[in-house]
Enzyme design. Structure first.
Site, short mmCIF file in Angstrom:
data_model
loop_
_atom_site.label_atom_id
_atom_site.label_comp_id
_atom_site.label_asym_id
_atom_site.label_seq_id
_atom_site.Cartn_x
_atom_site.Cartn_y
_atom_site.Cartn_z
CB SER A 224 -0.91 -0.01 1.23
OG SER A 224 -0.12 -0.08 2.40
CB CYS A 279 -1.87 -3.02 -7.62
SG CYS A 279 -0.96 -3.96 -8.84
CD GLU A 381 -5.16 0.40 -3.44
OE1 GLU A 381 -4.50 0.49 -2.40
OE2 GLU A 381 -4.74 -0.14 -4.47
#
Ligand code: NAD
Length: 495
Positions: A224, A279, A381
């Site tokens: 992350s 991702c 996200e």
């Protein structure tokens, strides 16, 4: 209960320290993984340091032969590894096989290392003076990997690092380490000596141990953005070469002339595949014009409602559970927030229940329309099966949306117009761009890497960038005594 310990030659973790691992489809604990300490990180680095001289002294051809064997073993064991992935991550079996395949492709690229390490030679750079440049390994390299690709992301890193002649300390995610461990065992079976590839388990303490260790030359990180930024800052402050790949918010722009069925297929697969835990997942669709948006949402909604959600053991499953209970709660929290912020919830997955799997971490597919840039569900996200539709009035507005987002991993445009596609490719501030391709993950002989806050550092991962990241350049200038002897010179050398 299985206890997954480090794979460090001559070293075991102190008893009792462990992190539970769960099967996300059932919620049952299936294993415990060692929660490493600084002492474990030190032992891992010491083992890798001891193994480095002999490994780096092997010819590139010999290291390539190990990679060839490794590739064959990976293919022979792909089914078993895919089962390990699905049992701890939750993704479908075919999706797990897909990530293994993409990892194998990096191993295939690493098999070409003798060619990739070929240097440059210039004869006669001066009178009787020749020059050559070659790339040499760095030493001990560390890799820290995320939960969402427990096979592919480790294989983005260590095959290239090893082929270049480095030794490697691999720190997999503590949520699903079993596939990574199995892959490392296959590497050993192929001929990688034990200390050359060391597996170290744990969280922040071992990561800090690696980032601050004077014998670690470089760090590859994927995870992350907040942790990527921390890893980059800490590693570089301790003199290391660092590449840290972070999170994403990938937009797919749908032009009025696009094949809308093709675009809808792409959004369903890339938005909800692996439950959005990729991702390179598309998490924002940007239809251009109200008519395009209305048609696209009408095509998406029934398909999101009827996604086949289930355990990876059911071959009909299209989308599995989320990885952990905490992550499920986090994603649900984002959906709550989206509703509070005024986005239009077209399909709400929060109440999804699967009979027989009531303790699993399942969430239904969720679709938001009329999402705007100030909303948290747009900015952040989510990493779940939640697709946001952000309507753009014009192509220019769509480009601005993509370029103004803090993340820059992937993006795509769906159109039949070559001019628009070409303009998009040249103006877009994103590292990986697809034209009618929703998940433009580069093949192994190109390199993967985002821009902006999706990558900290100056190198992409695997491919030619991988060779550069895991080696350093040595340039030799050599003069031979037959040359003209000019006597001592106090001037800066020119040829
Ligand atoms: P994460 O950042 O929580 O964890 C990644 C790694 O960092 C793990 O090995 C973990 O043990 C370690 N870690 C966690 N907290 C730490 C801390 N405080 N200090 C030091 N190390 C720590 O990421 P995740 O949840 O495992 O993976 C999902 C994230 O990874 C998403 O944001 C996703 O976008 C990103 N990701 C990015 C790419 C890419 O190529 N850009 C690829 C895959 C995943």
């Amino acid at each position: 209960m299985t206890f997954i310990d480090h794979r460090i030659p001559g070293h075991a973790s102190a008893a009792g320290e462990g992190t539970p691992i769960f099967n996300p489809a059932t919620g049952e604990q299936t294993a415990t993984v060692a929660a490493g300490t600084k002492a474990d990180a030190d032992a891992a680095v010491a083992a890798a340091k001891a193994a480095f001289p002999a490994w780096s002294a092997l010819t590139p051809l010999k290291r390539a032969r190990v990679m060839f064997k490794f590739k064959a073993l990976l293919e022979d064991n792909a089914e078993r590894i895919a089962e390990l992935i699905s049992a701890e991550h939750g993704k479908t079996h075919s999706d797990a096989l897909g990530e293994i395949q993409r990892g194998v492709e990096v191993v295939e690229f690493a098999c070409g290392i003798p060619h990739l390490l070929k240097g440059e030679y210039s004869k006669d750079v001066g009178t009787a003076v020749d020059s050559f440049a070659a790339r040499e390994p760095l030493g001990v390299v560390a890799g820290i990997t995320p939960f969402n690709f427990p096979a592919m992301v480790p294989m983005w890193m260590f095959p290239m690092a090893l082929a270049c002649g480095n030794s490697f300390v691999l720190k997999p995610s503590e949520r699903d380490p079993s596939a990574t461990v199995a892959i490392a065992e296959l590497a050993h079976e192929a001929g990688v000596p034990e200390g050359v590839l060391v597996v170290l388990h744990g969280g922040k303490e071992v990561v800090d141990g690696l980032l601050k260790h004077p014998d670690v030359a470089a760090v590859s990180f994927v995870g992350s953005t907040p942790i990527a930024e921390y890893v980059y800052a800490t590693g570089t402050a301790h003199g290391k070469r660092v590449q840290a790949l972070g999170g994403a918010k990938n937009h797919m722009v749908v032009m009025p002339d696009a094949d809308l069925d093709m675009a809808a297929d792409a959004l369903i697969g890339s938005g909800y595949g692996a439950a959005g835990e990729r991702c390179m997942a598309v998490s924002v669709a940007v239809p251009v014009g109200e008519e395009t948006a209305d048609k696209l949402v009408a095509k998406l909604a029934p398909r999101v409602r009827t996604l086949k959600i289930g355990p990876s053991t059911d071959p009909d499953t299209e989308m599995g559970p989320l990885v952990t209970k905490q992550h499920l709660e986090k994603v649900k929290g984002y959906i709550d927030k989206g509703v509070q912020e005024g986005a239009e919830i077209v399909v709400d997955g929060r109440d999804f229940r699967l009979q027989g799997y009531e303790n699993g971490y399942f969430l239904g597919g969720t679709l938001f329309d009329r999402v705007t840039p100030e909303m948290a569900i747009y900015r952040e996200e989510i990493f779940g099966p939640v697709l946001s539709v952000a309507r753009a009035k014009s192509y220019e507005e769509a480009v601005r949306l993509v370029n103004e987002h803090e993340f820059g991993n992937g993006t795509a445009i769906f159109t039949r117009d070559g001019d628009a596609a070409r303009d998009f490719v040249s103006r877009i501030q994103i590292g990986m761009v697809g034209v009618n391709v929703p998940i433009p993950v580069p093949v192994a002989y190109h390199s993967f890497g985002g821009w902006k806050r999706s990558l900290f550092g100056s190198h992409g991962i695997y491919g030619p960038e991988g060779v550069h990241f895991y080696t350093r350049l040595k340039t030799v200038t050599a003069r031979w005594p037959t040359g003209i002897r000019a006597g001592a010179s106090f001037n800066f050398p020119t040829m």
